[in-house]
Each structure stands twice: as C-alpha cells, then as structure tokens.
Design an enzyme around this catalytic site. Structure first.
Site, mmCIF file in Angstrom:
data_model
loop_
_atom_site.group_PDB
_atom_site.id
_atom_site.type_symbol
_atom_site.label_atom_id
_atom_site.label_comp_id
_atom_site.label_asym_id
_atom_site.label_seq_id
_atom_site.Cartn_x
_atom_site.Cartn_y
_atom_site.Cartn_z
ATOM 1 N N ARG A 198 0.850 -1.199 0.000
ATOM 2 C CA ARG A 198 0.000 0.000 0.000
ATOM 3 C C ARG A 198 0.883 1.246 0.000
ATOM 4 N NH1 ARG A 198 -4.215 -3.117 3.194
ATOM 5 N NH2 ARG A 198 -2.979 -3.061 5.065
ATOM 6 N N PHE A 214 -11.368 -4.531 -5.556
ATOM 7 C CA PHE A 214 -11.347 -5.428 -4.383
ATOM 8 C C PHE A 214 -10.816 -4.645 -3.175
ATOM 9 C CE2 PHE A 214 -10.241 -7.885 -8.218
ATOM 10 C CZ PHE A 214 -11.257 -8.826 -8.259
ATOM 11 N N ASP A 236 -15.839 -2.870 -4.535
ATOM 12 C CA ASP A 236 -15.910 -4.184 -3.892
ATOM 13 C C ASP A 236 -17.311 -4.724 -4.096
ATOM 14 O OD1 ASP A 236 -13.955 -5.544 -1.480
ATOM 15 O OD2 ASP A 236 -16.017 -6.282 -1.619
ATOM 16 N N SER A 237 -17.430 -6.049 -4.213
ATOM 17 C CA SER A 237 -18.772 -6.619 -4.417
ATOM 18 C C SER A 237 -19.554 -6.668 -3.104
ATOM 19 C CB SER A 237 -18.664 -8.019 -5.019
ATOM 20 O OG SER A 237 -17.912 -8.833 -4.160
ATOM 21 N N ALA A 266 -16.249 -7.201 -9.890
ATOM 22 C CA ALA A 266 -15.050 -6.731 -10.583
ATOM 23 C C ALA A 266 -15.175 -6.860 -12.100
ATOM 24 C CB ALA A 266 -13.843 -7.524 -10.094
ATOM 25 N N ASP A 283 -6.461 -6.657 -6.244
ATOM 26 C CA ASP A 283 -6.086 -7.483 -5.093
ATOM 27 C C ASP A 283 -7.240 -8.424 -4.749
ATOM 28 O OD1 ASP A 283 -4.790 -8.493 -2.869
ATOM 29 O OD2 ASP A 283 -5.417 -6.860 -1.554
ATOM 30 N N CYS A 323 -3.132 -13.939 -3.653
ATOM 31 C CA CYS A 323 -2.843 -14.387 -2.278
ATOM 32 C C CYS A 323 -3.167 -15.868 -2.123
ATOM 33 C CB CYS A 323 -3.605 -13.541 -1.259
ATOM 34 S SG CYS A 323 -5.381 -13.624 -1.444
HETATM 35 N N1 SAH Z 1 -7.163 -4.959 -0.973
HETATM 36 C C1 SAH Z 1 -7.796 -5.202 0.304
HETATM 37 C C2 SAH Z 1 -8.056 -6.674 0.563
HETATM 38 C C3 SAH Z 1 -8.865 -7.373 -0.492
HETATM 39 S S1 SAH Z 1 -9.676 -8.790 0.067
HETATM 40 C C4 SAH Z 1 -6.959 -4.556 1.406
HETATM 41 O O1 SAH Z 1 -5.873 -4.016 1.147
HETATM 42 O O2 SAH Z 1 -7.386 -4.583 2.560
HETATM 43 C C5 SAH Z 1 -10.666 -9.217 -1.272
HETATM 44 C C6 SAH Z 1 -11.959 -8.411 -1.421
HETATM 45 O O3 SAH Z 1 -12.544 -8.769 -2.667
HETATM 46 C C7 SAH Z 1 -13.031 -8.684 -0.379
HETATM 47 O O4 SAH Z 1 -13.365 -7.477 0.273
HETATM 48 C C8 SAH Z 1 -14.238 -9.225 -1.172
HETATM 49 O O5 SAH Z 1 -15.486 -8.724 -0.692
HETATM 50 C C9 SAH Z 1 -13.968 -8.701 -2.562
HETATM 51 N N2 SAH Z 1 -14.537 -9.483 -3.667
HETATM 52 C C10 SAH Z 1 -14.646 -10.833 -3.774
HETATM 53 N N3 SAH Z 1 -15.127 -11.173 -4.974
HETATM 54 C C11 SAH Z 1 -15.333 -10.030 -5.675
HETATM 55 C C12 SAH Z 1 -15.806 -9.715 -7.006
HETATM 56 N N4 SAH Z 1 -16.154 -10.683 -7.838
HETATM 57 N N5 SAH Z 1 -15.839 -8.418 -7.374
HETATM 58 C C13 SAH Z 1 -15.485 -7.434 -6.531
HETATM 59 N N6 SAH Z 1 -15.030 -7.665 -5.268
HETATM 60 C C14 SAH Z 1 -14.958 -8.936 -4.847
#
Ligand code: SAH
Length: 379
Positions: A198, A214, A236-237, A266, A283, A323
């Site tokens: 970050r 995300f 975010d979804s 996404a 991410d 991850c």
């Molecule tokens: N980048 C964040 C962590 C991401 S965790 C940080 O730095 O804290 C992954 C995230 O993706 C979760 O919040 C989840 O709700 C979201 N997510 C999962 N599937 C998704 C999709 N299809 N489209 C958008 N977001 C999604």
C-alpha cells in the site's frame, strides 16, 4: 540430515502408537525410534504439524518462549514501537514455528485465529504467554477461530474474548486510520499483509486517477489519496466492505471529493472502464483455495488482468496480486504474462512484491510464501 519441514503427511506415517485424537500432542519418531520432534495431530492429509524439533519434550515455558521470539522479530522489523503504525501480525503460523496459529495485534487487542484443533486446545496457555510477553501493551485477546478450525473436527468453537474486553477499534498504519471490526470483519478484520505494498502505491499516485479493485476496507485507496491522486475509485462486491471503506475515508479524508466508491462485481465494473485510470490495483481474494482448482484460478487471474491491460491508460501502472497459497510465483507471473499478450500491450516489471516482515516465511516451509504481487508499467 533433517529438513525441518513442519508438516508430516499421513502417507509418510508407517505406524501410529496408541490411540490419538485430533489436536493431541504427539511425538514424531524415525523407524529407529529417534524422536524428531513434537506436534499436534490432525485428521487429514497433514497428519501432524510439528512445532518443536528435537528430542526434548517442550516444557512449561514453551509458548512464552516462542511468542517472545515472534515479538522480538517484529521489534527488529521496527513494528512494535512505531509511532505511525500500531497494527501488525504477531504470530504467523509456520513462519513463527507455531503451525496452525495466527495472532494479529490491533493497538492493544490481539485477535487469535486457530487453524488447527491442537492450537485451539492450548489457547488459554497462549493467552497467558501473550500477557507475559506483551505486558501492558496487551488490553484484550479475542478468539476468532469458529470459521477457521477444520469443520471435520466436530468441535463447536464460539468466538469471544479470552482476556479483557475491547470494542471494534481504530488502528493506524503509516499515519492512516482504519476502523477494524474483528468480530464481524473478514479474516481477523484487516489485511495487514499489504502494508508495504500500500505504501509503495502512494509513491505512484501523484496526479493520477486510481482504481482500487477489491478494496475491502479501502487500504490502497488511502495510500493513493495520501500520495496525491486526483481521483480514487474504490470497488468491492460486498456492500459491507464499501460501508467500511466509506467510514474510513470519512475518518482520514473527510468530504474529500476525489474519492468515490462502488458496490460492484469486478468483472462487470471492468467491462467498460476505457482509459479512465492511470493506476489500477487488483487485489482479489484467493481464487484457488485448493490445488484441484488451480487451472481454473489461473484462468481467472488471466481474465481479470487482461481486462486491466486492455484498458489502462498508456504509461499506466498496474499493481496486481495473488494471495492463493497454491498459486506459485511462476504460475502467477505466467497468468499475468498471458493476459498482457492477450491485450497486446508492452509491459515491464518494475517491482516484484511479497508479504512483509511480520508475515515471515520459514525457510523450511516454502508453502508459507503466499502473497505475490507485480507492479507493471504498461506502455
Ligand atoms: N485490498 C484489500 C483486501 C482485499 S480482500 C486490502 O488491502 O485490505 C478481497 C476483497 O474482494 C473482499 O473485500 C471481497 O469482498 C472482494 N470481492 C470478492 N469477490 C469479488 C468480485 N467478484 N468483485 C469485486 N469484489 C470482490
């Protein structure tokens, strides 16, 4: 020569002496009878997670000694007494010689997450050890293992405080404030592992339009805002995640017109972003939780990254991550390279990212390297 890998697979066991139950402390011996070490046993392909190597049975101070070592590492990394950061991972499972145990420190509250029954059964001893090591830096310990314990184990764990009491708090990471809800949030409440990545993003954000896909609690968005981005879109979804992001924006950048957030999938959101963004952060959650879905997961990373490559502004920067533990660094790189080829863009690697020092990788346990990232310059 011992290899000190902490996992003993069930297929490698020749003989089990006496009755053993999930979570029991067992010794692991060679066929000659020589004791290799001690660990917790589990039902499943990983039959024993070894936490102590050598012939000597771990004594009463074992957990305190191990946690003190874990703390010392964070101290060496400059995390325990930092003035602008009060959130870090204190225990990272195998990476700290405590397989199956995660402990995250949130400004006084430690959130424990057991992934093995053995570690969950010794949680009271772990709490005592935490009190001893952290002293007055410890306010409360919250156990959040109900969803991470193996479901086959047939135990009912209830999340709750094992020591003290605290409420969802505000933590600080490099000067940015985040509301963390360990009771309801994902994982232990915050994705601590992206701290350094970050921070790197803020160096690439000046006068840039940034998409944080995300976003969860909005971590990368604040780095972009801190770094002087002209526009930041958080997506975010999960509506709950966007709610948290908005609260955090209000906390750090009240009424900042540069930021906007969207509840969206996404792939839908990225259908038609055209060349609106100079910087895109991807991410996603672990696409592959098991090896048998690896190829499907790699397809997912390829499709997702292709969408970004196809549309990012010329001269743009893509921060892209995986991850998934079962996706190797090479697997990920190949998926991203295929995506670049599909998009027909010229791409160069600027940084190869990993997990930070408070998520250490035990050299004998390469599986512990789970976070992989690439920062790419897209011509
Ligand atoms: N980048 C964040 C962590 C991401 S965790 C940080 O730095 O804290 C992954 C995230 O993706 C979760 O919040 C989840 O709700 C979201 N997510 C999962 N599937 C998704 C999709 N299809 N489209 C958008 N977001 C999604």
């Amino acid at each position: 020569m011992e290899r000190f890998h902490p996992w003993v697979f069930s297929g490698a066991i020749d003989r089990i002496e006496g009755p053993v139950e999930e979570g029991d402390l067992v010794s692991v011996e060679k066929s000659s009878g020589k004791v290799i070490g001690f660990g917790h046993c589990a039902i499943g392909s990983i039959a024993v997670r070894v936490f102590s190597f050598g012939e000597e049975l771990p004594g009463d101070s074992y957990w305190t000694d191990q946690i003190r070592k874990a703390y010392q590492l964070r101290k060496t990394a400059g995390l325990t007494d930092a003035t602008d950061t009060n959130v870090y991972r204190l225990i990272h499972g195998e990476g700290d010689g405590l397989p199956g145990l995660i402990a995250d420190y949130y400004n006084g509250t430690v959130v424990l997450q057991s992934h093995s029954v053995g570690m969950w059964l010794v949680r009271e001893a772990i709490v005592e050890a935490l009190k001893e090591v952290l002293g007055d830096k410890l306010v409360a310990v919250f156990d959040k293992s109900s969803k991470t314990l193996p479901f086959k184990a047939n135990i009912t764990a209830v999340d709750g405080y094992l020591f003290g009491q605290s409420s969802a708090g505000v933590v600080t990471e490099y000067g940015n404030h985040f509301k963390v809800d360990w009771q309801e949030g994902q994982k232990t409440g915050f994705f601590i592992d992206q701290r350094e990545n970050r921070r790197l993003l803020s160096q690439y954000s000046l006068d840039k339009a940034v998409l944080n896909m995300f976003c969860y609690t909005g971590g990368f968005s604040f780095s972009a805002l801190t770094g002087g981005a002209t526009l930041v879109h958080s997506v975010d979804s999960s509506a709950k995640a966007i709610e948290l992001t908005n609260e955090n924006v209000a906390l750090n950048f009240p009424d900042d017109p540069r930021h906007e957030s969207f509840v969206a999938d996404a792939f839908d959101f990225m259908q038609e972003i055209k060349n609106k963004y100079d910087v895109i952060v991807l991410d996603p959650p672990a696409f592959a939780k098991h090896r048998n879905v690896l190829s499907q997961a790699l397809q997912g990373y390829k499709r997702l990254n292709a969408k970004a490559f196809q549309q990012i502004k010329p001269g743009g920067i893509l921060f892209t991550f995986s991850c998934s533990q079962v996706v190797t660094r090479n697997n990920f790189r190949e998926a991203v390279f295929s995506a670049a080829a599909i998009a027909g863009r010229e791409v160069r690697i600027l940084h190869q990212l990993s997990q930070p020092a408070d998520h250490p990788i035990n050299i004998f346990h390469p599986e512990g390297e789970y976070l992989k990232g690439l920062v790419l310059y897209v011509e």
